[in-house]
Design a protein around this motif. Sequence first.
Motif, PDB file in Angstrom:
ATOM      1  N   TRP A 266       0.846  -1.199   0.000  1.00 25.13           N
ATOM      2  CA  TRP A 266       0.000   0.000   0.000  1.00 25.13           C
ATOM      3  C   TRP A 266       0.881   1.249   0.000  1.00 25.13           C
ATOM      4  N   ILE A 267       1.880   1.251   0.888  1.00 18.77           N
ATOM      5  CA  ILE A 267       2.756   2.415   1.008  1.00 18.77           C
ATOM      6  C   ILE A 267       3.562   2.624  -0.271  1.00 18.77           C
ATOM      7  N   ALA A 268       4.040   1.527  -0.875  1.00 18.93           N
ATOM      8  CA  ALA A 268       4.845   1.642  -2.094  1.00 18.93           C
ATOM      9  C   ALA A 268       4.024   2.239  -3.241  1.00 18.93           C
ATOM     10  N   LEU A 269       2.797   1.790  -3.406  1.00 18.86           N
ATOM     11  CA  LEU A 269       1.952   2.318  -4.474  1.00 18.86           C
ATOM     12  C   LEU A 269       1.556   3.769  -4.200  1.00 18.86           C
ATOM     13  N   PHE A 270       1.318   4.079  -2.935  1.00 18.32           N
ATOM     14  CA  PHE A 270       0.996   5.448  -2.515  1.00 18.32           C
ATOM     15  C   PHE A 270       2.165   6.378  -2.825  1.00 18.32           C
ATOM     16  N   ALA A 271       3.374   5.955  -2.466  1.00 11.76           N
ATOM     17  CA  ALA A 271       4.569   6.766  -2.726  1.00 11.76           C
ATOM     18  C   ALA A 271       4.813   6.939  -4.216  1.00 11.76           C
ATOM     19  N   THR A 272       4.584   5.884  -4.992  1.00  6.57           N
ATOM     20  CA  THR A 272       4.768   5.959  -6.441  1.00  6.57           C
ATOM     21  C   THR A 272       3.829   6.989  -7.061  1.00  6.57           C
ATOM     22  N   ALA A 273       2.576   7.004  -6.599  1.00  2.39           N
ATOM     23  CA  ALA A 273       1.616   7.987  -7.100  1.00  2.39           C
ATOM     24  C   ALA A 273       2.089   9.408  -6.799  1.00  2.39           C
TER      25      ALA A 273
ATOM     26  N   ALA B 127      -8.282  14.100  -2.991  1.00  2.00           N
ATOM     27  CA  ALA B 127      -8.802  12.752  -2.792  1.00  2.00           C
ATOM     28  C   ALA B 127      -7.720  11.810  -2.272  1.00  2.00           C
ATOM     29  N   LEU B 128      -6.503  11.924  -2.823  1.00  2.00           N
ATOM     30  CA  LEU B 128      -5.432  11.016  -2.424  1.00  2.00           C
ATOM     31  C   LEU B 128      -5.008  11.249  -0.977  1.00  2.00           C
ATOM     32  N   THR B 129      -4.936  12.513  -0.566  1.00  2.67           N
ATOM     33  CA  THR B 129      -4.579  12.820   0.817  1.00  2.67           C
ATOM     34  C   THR B 129      -5.623  12.282   1.794  1.00  2.67           C
ATOM     35  N   ALA B 130      -6.891  12.317   1.401  1.00  2.00           N
ATOM     36  CA  ALA B 130      -7.955  11.831   2.281  1.00  2.00           C
ATOM     37  C   ALA B 130      -7.845  10.339   2.556  1.00  2.00           C
TER      38      ALA B 130
END
Length: 426
Positions: free
Chosen positions: A27-34, A146-149
């Motif tokens: 989850w964190i890796a995909l979040f950071a990539t975005a 939206a992403l921050t939420a």
Amino acid sequence: MTAAPPPTAPRAFTPFAEPTRRVSARWIALFATAWFGIWMAQLTPIQLLLPQQVDAVLNPLDWTQSVVAFGVISGIAGACALLAYPITGALSDRTTSRFGRRRPWIFAGTLVFAIALFVLGLQTTIVGVGISWAIAIIGFCMLTAALTATISDQVPVNQRGFVSGWVSAPQAVGTVLGILLVTTLALSNFVGYALMSVLLVVLVLPFLLAIPDEVLPKVLRPPFTLSALVKGFWINPVKHPDFGWTLLSRILVNIGNALGTTLLLYFIMFGLGREATAEDDLLSLTLVYLVFFILAALGFGKLSDVIGKRKPFVYIAAYLQGLAALLIAFIPDLTITYIAAGLLGLGYGCFMAVDQALATQVLPNSHTRGKDLGIMNIATTVPQAVAPLVGAFIVAYLGGFVGLFIVSAATAAVGGLAILPVRSVK
């Protein structure tokens, strides 16, 4: 005769609940990539492509005209962000799509942002540049609100400092890689914008497609009225003082940082007199900033989770940024600027990670996380947008670059003091 098993209890509805399950490394890796793609697409234009494009379109006799024009364009985009952030955040709180509340807005924002960047590269008039950049910032706001939420929706409090570090750390990496790609490959402005557009889509899509987003049942969606939407933008700082102080601190620190960074290319060119090597110098300074930014964002974000405190980190981070600005103001030398870049990276990396985690802990209502964090995000994006305009005015009329960096330092310092009255978070 065997008794029939009892009926399975319906699964509790959880989008408004405080998350307790830790998010995975995936989850964190995909979040950071975005976020890596987002920051590269936003900050490469701000730091390099947009100033170059404005200067090429105007071709002025006096370089301050380019600075002012860049500032005006950024200020208009900032005004758009002022509305786009809370509006799209509030709408995402009410979205009942089968894909979830946040994902439709992440998708729509990515699309608008990417298309606007591509179109921006085609512009040959200052009006076209201004309109295209304003639309790009609206898409950026839709996407990031939206992403921050998703942090408040899915990440538990004791993991938010580390996860928020992965919002911040990709900022520096994205900026450096974006500048590096444009300068080392000698890309034209159009190709540079087009490349940022493509990379944005490629890097955001994995998170969008792979991470689930809980659906809001229509029966639980609050009634929508224009009056309720407008009233929701006002959060009474007397009733919610911790939210108010956190917002004020974030605005001031980000203004201080933006004043010290958004005109850096112009400072290298005209403050240090290094027009011939300005792009290489900017890249080198950004690399120094990058190293310290990443170390601070991930290290101090994690440390704040472990010890359960946020405020001391925010306070110290603000003063490190102020110190960096004062060094540049009073010792305008390239070597000192490198030292200042390291201090600035250390301070701003710490601030971005820990303050983001702190912001999620002072929200007034779990039902309006998207809207409330949208208001918080204004304090990050709008200063970046209006700082070139304010900075250009200071440089042109109030003491040149020395005055610019003194104002930067003072604003960051006051921002650090503003976090002290917060009571609900240590």
